[in-house]
Write a protein that holds these residues in place. Sequence first.
Motif, PDB file in Angstrom:
ATOM      1  N   GLN A   2      -8.866  -6.770  -1.219  1.00 50.20           N
ATOM      2  CA  GLN A   2      -9.460  -5.852  -1.898  1.00 50.20           C
ATOM      3  C   GLN A   2      -9.885  -4.894  -0.883  1.00 50.20           C
ATOM      4  N   ASP A  16      -6.520   1.763   1.615  1.00 51.19           N
ATOM      5  CA  ASP A  16      -5.218   2.614   1.209  1.00 51.19           C
ATOM      6  C   ASP A  16      -5.725   3.934   0.326  1.00 51.19           C
ATOM      7  N   GLU A  17      -6.399   3.823  -0.434  1.00 49.21           N
ATOM      8  CA  GLU A  17      -7.077   4.750  -1.283  1.00 49.21           C
ATOM      9  C   GLU A  17      -7.690   5.764  -0.510  1.00 49.21           C
ATOM     10  N   HIS A  18      -8.517   5.344   0.486  1.00 49.40           N
ATOM     11  CA  HIS A  18      -9.264   6.103   1.507  1.00 49.40           C
ATOM     12  C   HIS A  18      -8.340   7.117   2.374  1.00 49.40           C
ATOM     13  N   LYS A  40      -6.916  -2.481  -0.403  1.00 49.60           N
ATOM     14  CA  LYS A  40      -6.612  -1.601  -1.330  1.00 49.60           C
ATOM     15  C   LYS A  40      -7.547  -0.456  -1.205  1.00 49.60           C
ATOM     16  N   GLU A  41      -8.911  -0.714  -0.836  1.00 51.48           N
ATOM     17  CA  GLU A  41      -9.680   0.415  -0.681  1.00 51.48           C
ATOM     18  C   GLU A  41      -9.578   1.365   0.411  1.00 51.48           C
ATOM     19  N   LEU A  75      -5.162   7.761   1.385  1.00 57.88           N
ATOM     20  CA  LEU A  75      -4.574   8.603   0.605  1.00 57.88           C
ATOM     21  C   LEU A  75      -5.242   9.892   0.286  1.00 57.88           C
ATOM     22  N   ASN A  76      -6.687   9.757   0.189  1.00 55.98           N
ATOM     23  CA  ASN A  76      -7.596  10.794  -0.053  1.00 55.98           C
ATOM     24  C   ASN A  76      -7.583  11.711   1.303  1.00 55.98           C
ATOM     25  N   ILE A 106       0.776  -1.124  -0.060  1.00 58.22           N
ATOM     26  CA  ILE A 106       0.079  -0.167   0.007  1.00 58.22           C
ATOM     27  C   ILE A 106       1.041   1.151  -0.075  1.00 58.22           C
ATOM     28  N   LYS A 107       0.177   2.635  -0.341  1.00 56.04           N
ATOM     29  CA  LYS A 107       1.039   3.577  -0.464  1.00 56.04           C
ATOM     30  C   LYS A 107       0.998   4.484   0.940  1.00 56.04           C
ATOM     31  N   THR A 128     -14.642   1.419   2.825  1.00 59.65           N
ATOM     32  CA  THR A 128     -14.963   0.418   1.635  1.00 59.65           C
ATOM     33  C   THR A 128     -16.410  -0.053   1.772  1.00 59.65           C
TER      34      THR A 128
END
Length: 171
Positions: free
Chosen positions: A158, A164-166, A161-162, A168-169, A30-31, A52
């Motif tokens: 999954q 991680d995206e959250h 990843k979701e 980062l936002n 993950i980032k 998620t």
Amino acid sequence: MATKMAGAAMNPAKREASSLCGKLETDVEIKASAGKFHHMFAGRPHHVSKATPGKIQGCELHEGEWGKVGSIVFWNYVHDGEAKVAKERIEAVEPEKNLITFRVIEGDLLKEYKSFVITIQVTPKRGGPGSVVHWHVEYEKIDDKVAHPETFLDFCVQVSKEIDEHLLNEE
């Protein structure tokens, strides 16, 4: 992403029972930072559904405090296209290792498994930004007709990843 599967040690006297026990593991890069990801499960799991919503509809604290050993959390989630629930007891929390362990004590998973323990550990990536989320699932199936929980591990990937995206936002 690497997935490993291992059966329990084969003791001749317990061979039949041990074939029902297993472990599955996977790593997800993950980032986000290890601390932020860990905090989503240890400090604010009720926010996981925001990150998620298609997979986790909610998380409620039934007993204790968020992120404290012995506390009971209740999850509403969708796995393999079906709405499911899980009541879990927090068995271990190690903030310095970004580790948390949940034991399922009630819910849909226990229809197929006698025991189901999920450990999530997040470590910073060596030599660069980001982290690695390590999911470790230990389980005992109720009988040999039950599949190993590989689709559950896919679900965890999954969700990672979701989240991680959250995260980062949020920055």
